[in-house]
Design a protein around this motif. Structure first.
Motif, PDB file in Angstrom:
ATOM      1  N   SER A   2      10.816  45.956   3.650  1.00 10.72           N
ATOM      2  CA  SER A   2      12.032  45.298   3.565  1.00 10.72           C
ATOM      3  C   SER A   2      12.816  44.676   4.293  1.00 10.72           C
ATOM      4  O   SER A   2      12.975  45.306   4.932  1.00 10.72           O
ATOM      5  N   ALA A   3      13.112  43.296   4.375  1.00 12.78           N
ATOM      6  CA  ALA A   3      14.382  42.764   5.897  1.00 12.78           C
ATOM      7  C   ALA A   3      15.349  43.184   4.882  1.00 12.78           C
ATOM      8  O   ALA A   3      16.173  42.231   3.939  1.00 12.78           O
ATOM      9  N   TYR A  79       2.188  56.926  -2.018  1.00  8.58           N
ATOM     10  CA  TYR A  79       2.451  56.225  -2.237  1.00  8.58           C
ATOM     11  C   TYR A  79       1.276  55.153  -3.825  1.00  8.58           C
ATOM     12  O   TYR A  79       1.315  55.056  -4.477  1.00  8.58           O
ATOM     13  N   ASP A  80       0.122  55.250  -2.253  1.00 10.46           N
ATOM     14  CA  ASP A  80      -1.052  54.818  -2.798  1.00 10.46           C
ATOM     15  C   ASP A  80      -1.351  55.549  -4.457  1.00 10.46           C
ATOM     16  O   ASP A  80      -2.171  55.266  -5.473  1.00 10.46           O
ATOM     17  N   ILE A  81      -1.208  56.860  -3.735  1.00  9.68           N
ATOM     18  CA  ILE A  81      -2.254  57.765  -4.985  1.00  9.68           C
ATOM     19  C   ILE A  81      -0.732  57.333  -6.615  1.00  9.68           C
ATOM     20  O   ILE A  81      -1.582  57.748  -7.589  1.00  9.68           O
ATOM     21  N   VAL A 104       9.534  63.721  -5.910  1.00  7.50           N
ATOM     22  CA  VAL A 104       9.134  63.129  -4.515  1.00  7.50           C
ATOM     23  C   VAL A 104      10.136  63.262  -3.338  1.00  7.50           C
ATOM     24  O   VAL A 104      10.120  63.093  -2.978  1.00  7.50           O
ATOM     25  N   ALA A 105      10.988  61.726  -3.917  1.00  6.43           N
ATOM     26  CA  ALA A 105      11.497  61.296  -3.092  1.00  6.43           C
ATOM     27  C   ALA A 105      12.916  62.419  -2.818  1.00  6.43           C
ATOM     28  O   ALA A 105      13.843  62.206  -1.727  1.00  6.43           O
ATOM     29  N   HIS A 197       9.968  51.604  -0.156  1.00  6.56           N
ATOM     30  CA  HIS A 197       8.999  51.679  -0.956  1.00  6.56           C
ATOM     31  C   HIS A 197       9.261  51.462  -2.112  1.00  6.56           C
ATOM     32  O   HIS A 197       8.984  50.734  -3.131  1.00  6.56           O
ATOM     33  N   ALA A 198      10.294  52.684  -2.419  1.00  9.30           N
ATOM     34  CA  ALA A 198      11.731  52.670  -3.872  1.00  9.30           C
ATOM     35  C   ALA A 198      12.177  52.067  -4.533  1.00  9.30           C
ATOM     36  O   ALA A 198      11.990  50.759  -4.929  1.00  9.30           O
ATOM     37  N   TYR A 199      12.983  51.385  -2.685  1.00 11.15           N
ATOM     38  CA  TYR A 199      13.406  49.607  -3.122  1.00 11.15           C
ATOM     39  C   TYR A 199      12.927  48.214  -3.509  1.00 11.15           C
ATOM     40  O   TYR A 199      12.840  47.891  -4.646  1.00 11.15           O
ATOM     41  N   ASP A 200      11.171  48.475  -2.777  1.00  9.51           N
ATOM     42  CA  ASP A 200       9.999  47.496  -3.196  1.00  9.51           C
ATOM     43  C   ASP A 200      10.225  47.066  -4.437  1.00  9.51           C
ATOM     44  O   ASP A 200       9.672  46.878  -5.050  1.00  9.51           O
TER      45      ASP A 200
END
Length: 309
Positions: A2-3, A79-81, A104-105, A197-200
């Motif tokens: 993300s930008a 993340y994919d898992i 996890v985060a 990834h969390a933000y998205d």
């Protein structure tokens, strides 16, 4: 990635002295930055990276290509898992996904603190060490409350979900501890990717399930953390803040009416973590650059040997 458009902050050490006396409607006067920062664009690959000047020219640190790529493989795989095991359906099982993600985060902040405490025990007395330890503790506390919110929504109701989350967290803790002991920038970059990834994830969920979230009440633990508790730790982890029209650093005071507002604040918290981590990776400073200049860390471009004369 993300930008994000982001902003500058008070140094946590300074903020810590005053946060207990602040009221929600108060503002903190903006201090002078510890360095003069100007910007100019510098093109690196497909994106533009901002160069900062500090008594000369200082460009953002870039990751070695192999470290950057390896980190992305690690985080994308984890993340994919999670995405495979917990597909988003718009139902209660979605909260189990967020429970696993938050479990996890939050682990890296424990890992950083473990290594820092060990270094402190063996005599290290760098002033930045204590400042970062306080900030990382505040970040861990923030992630803990994200986790408690997901638990209040039933995200940890299954022993299988708890076992998956705890197993992933246990292994990841020791991995990050080892990486941080060897290379702080590489370890911070891992978390930068996770927070991205969390933000998205939260942003997409808010967009796709707005109506459902607005129909649900605010969990008690969210109201307690965001509104009722002393904001000291909350302010401490927000190291890059926005200025108001008068140039002061505004205090972020969430308003909660529905579960939608809670998820908006959780998403925005992840963005705050991302900003801090980007500055740590690229400038070795939690306030390395101002809001508009924070960008994702980039890999070093390949170097080719000079052509023979």
């Amino acid at each position: 990635a993300s930008a994000f458009q982001v902003a500058p902050a008070l140094r946590p050490g300074s903020l810590a002295k005053h946060a207990l006396s602040l009221r929600p409607q108060q503002q903190v006067a903006a201090p002078s930055f510890h360095r003069a920062v100007t910007t100019s664009p510098q093109t690196v690959g497909p994106q533009t990276v901002v160069a900062a000047a500090s008594n000369g020219t200082m460009t953002p640190r870039q990751m070695e290509e192999w470290i950057y790529s390896f980190n992305k493989i690690i985080i994308d795989t984890v993340y994919d898992i999670i995405c495979f095991l917990y597909p988003v359906t718009g139902g209660k099982r979605d909260f189990a996904r967020f429970y696993v993600l938050e479990t996890v985060a939050r682990v890296p902040y424990f890992a950083y603190l473990s290594v820092m405490h060990l270094r402190e025990t063996f005599g290290e007395r760098d002033p930045k060490l204590g400042e970062r330890m306080r900030t990382h503790y505040a970040e861990a506390d923030n992630e803990l409350h994200h986790l408690l919110i997901m638990e209040s929504l039933g995200g940890n109701s299954s022993i299988i979900d708890r076992s998956v989350a705890q197993a992933m967290a246990f292994g990841y803790y020791w991995y990050v501890t080892g990486v941080y002991a060897i290379s702080e920038p590489a370890a911070y970059h891992l978390s930068e990717l996770i927070e991205n990834h969390a933000y998205d994830t939260y942003n997409k969920y808010l967009t796709e399930h707005e109506e459902m979230l607005k129909s649900m009440p605010v969990p008690d633990i969210a109201r307690k953390y965001y509104i009722e508790d002393n904001p000291f730790l909350f302010d401490l982890f927000c190291t890059v803040k926005d200025r108001d029209e008068e140039g002061n650093f505004s205090q972020r005071r969430p308003k909660l009416e529905t579960l939608y507002d809670v998820f908006v604040n959780v998403r925005d918290d992840e963005k705050e973590h991302w900003k801090t981590l980007c500055n740590l990776v690229q400038y070795n400073d939690m306030q390395g650059v101002e809001n508009k200049n924070v960008v994702s860390t980039q890999p070093k471009p390949p170097e080719f040997p000079a052509a023979p004369p």
